[in-house]
Design an enzyme around this catalytic site. Structure first.
Site, PDB file in Angstrom:
ATOM      1  CB  SER B   8      -0.896   0.016   1.237  1.00  0.00           C
ATOM      2  OG  SER B   8      -1.510   1.279   1.383  1.00  0.00           O
ATOM      3  CG  HIS B   9       0.399   4.833  -2.430  1.00  0.00           C
ATOM      4  ND1 HIS B   9       0.122   3.791  -3.252  1.00  0.00           N
ATOM      5  CD2 HIS B   9       0.882   5.817  -3.230  1.00  0.00           C
ATOM      6  CE1 HIS B   9       0.394   4.117  -4.499  1.00  0.00           C
ATOM      7  NE2 HIS B   9       0.862   5.346  -4.513  1.00  0.00           N
ATOM      8  CB  SER B  10      -0.596   4.258   4.087  1.00  0.00           C
ATOM      9  OG  SER B  10      -0.651   3.997   5.476  1.00  0.00           O
ATOM     10  N   GLY B  43       3.625   6.582  -0.320  1.00  0.00           N
ATOM     11  CA  GLY B  43       4.186   6.208  -1.617  1.00  0.00           C
ATOM     12  C   GLY B  43       4.557   4.743  -1.592  1.00  0.00           C
ATOM     13  CG  ASP B  66      -2.354   1.233  -2.288  1.00  0.00           C
ATOM     14  OD1 ASP B  66      -1.423   1.199  -3.114  1.00  0.00           O
ATOM     15  OD2 ASP B  66      -2.318   1.952  -1.264  1.00  0.00           O
TER      16      ASP B  66
END
Lengths: 235, 126
Positions: B8-10, B43, B66
């Site tokens: 995921s970006h997070s 990112g 994601d």
């Protein structure tokens, strides 16, 4: 110093130029990205190219291929986001085209391989408001200028940069269909694409670096849409 | 054994999704999570994804992602990996849950786990 490592030194100088320009444009690129993206393009690219300069300056008499390969791995490991794989993956795949050094032919192959990599990785076509909109006209103009119009490489590159600039302008009125900007739908209209813009910055600095290393002036009055006539004695 | 990797970006989102999916699985389905850019911001980072793939206790891995650049960075990481890895074209949370259940089956294969994740794309919320 052999011709190959001489070319290597020229590519190292070009990388330093690109990095300086990206550092200067950091805030501008981030502003563009805050309009239609996640506001990190300038910061990410700046971090990546600073790392790239450090790594290539540490190489001992590198060939152009080694320099570009090193830039690619630095960008992949430092940039993150979409720009990391697009820029870094492009340089890594295109590096091998320079194994015989920097020539008109090898630079055409480099540009085409780089474009193919970006297109494959991002799965993007012209008209979707991405860096492809700047890259496609630039690469096609460069190839045609060298292979069909018989222009000298510096003039061909200047023409490609003009085409690249037109490609960035083309991204302004269209709606994004790729990346974070696509979630904004029509709100993405009216802003230049950040990736196309950073691509133009890189292209402009490659032109300036090429003029430097050839000890020549950057050709002016170069219009990518005008018909071309080779200079006397060229081609 | 088929493993799972959530990208995921997070980092928090990746870990949270891993936590939810792991409730459905057991030790038979190793599942790892990776997220964030090289500075720890929002990112994705190909090197971190490659490291997570290497650390996972499975020779075959289905990756759940994601948004956009997660796909690109996962693809780059797969090119760097010597494992057999596929990206599922699936919603990341629902896909991770379905894939975890499928991965705990004794007859699980890379394809069966990926297909389970992709079936989650049609899941209705009601």
């Amino acid at each position: 110093m052999t011709a190959d490592t001489d070319h290597g030194a020229a590519v190292v100088a070009a990388v330093a130029r690109v990095a300086d320009r990206i550092a200067d444009e950091r805030a501008h690129l981030t502003d563009l990205d805050s309009a239609i993206g996640d506001a990190d393009h300038g910061a990410n690219l700046d971090r990546g190219f600073r790392a790239a300069v450090e790594r290539v300056e540490a190489l001992d008499d590198p060939t152009p291929e080694e320099v570009v390969q090193t830039v690619g791995t630095a960008l992949i490991s430092e940039v993150g986001g979409a720009a990391g794989p697009l820029y870094g993956g492009g340089f890594m795949r295109a590096a091998g085209t320079l194994d015989d050094g920097i020539t008109a032919e090898s630079t055409v192959a480099f540009a085409e391989t780089y474009l193919d990599s970006v297109r494959d990785r991002g799965d993007a076509r012209v008209g979707q408001k991405t860096m492809v909109d700047a890259l496609v006209p630039a690469v096609h103009t460069y190839k045609k200028s060298i292979e069909e119009d018989g222009l000298d490489p510096l003039t061909a590159l200047a023409k490609a940069v003009d085409a690249c600039r037109r490609g960035v302008a083309f991204t302004v009125p269209i709606r994004a269909e790729k990346g974070r900007a696509s979630y904004l739908g029509w709100r993405s209209v009216g802003h230049p694409d950040p990736g196309a813009t950073s691509t133009l910055c890189v292209a402009e600095e490659l032109l300036a670096a090429a003029a430097d290393s050839l000890d020549a002036e950057v050709p002016t009055d170069v219009d990518a849409t005008a018909p071309t006539t080779p200079d006397e004695g060229e081609s | 054994m088929v493993g799972l990797l959530v990208v995921s970006h997070s980092a928090k989102a990746a870990e949270g999704i891993r936590e939810i999916a792991a409730e459905m699985g057991s030790e038979a389905a190793p599942i790892a999570a990776v997220g964030g850019d090289p500075d720890g911001g929002i990112g994705t980072d190909a090197t971190a994804i490659a490291d997570a793939l290497a650390a996972l206790d499975a020779d075959e891995v289905v990756v759940l992602v994601d948004l956009g650049s997660a796909v690109m960075n996962a693809e780059l990481a797969i090119e760097m990996s010597d494992k057999t890895v596929v990206i599922a074209d699936a919603p990341v949370l629902e896909g991770a849950v379905e894939a975890t259940v499928a991965a705990t089956s004794p007859s699980a294969t890379l394809d069966s786990v990926r297909e389970a994740a992709e079936r989650a794309g049609g899941t209705s919320k009601r």
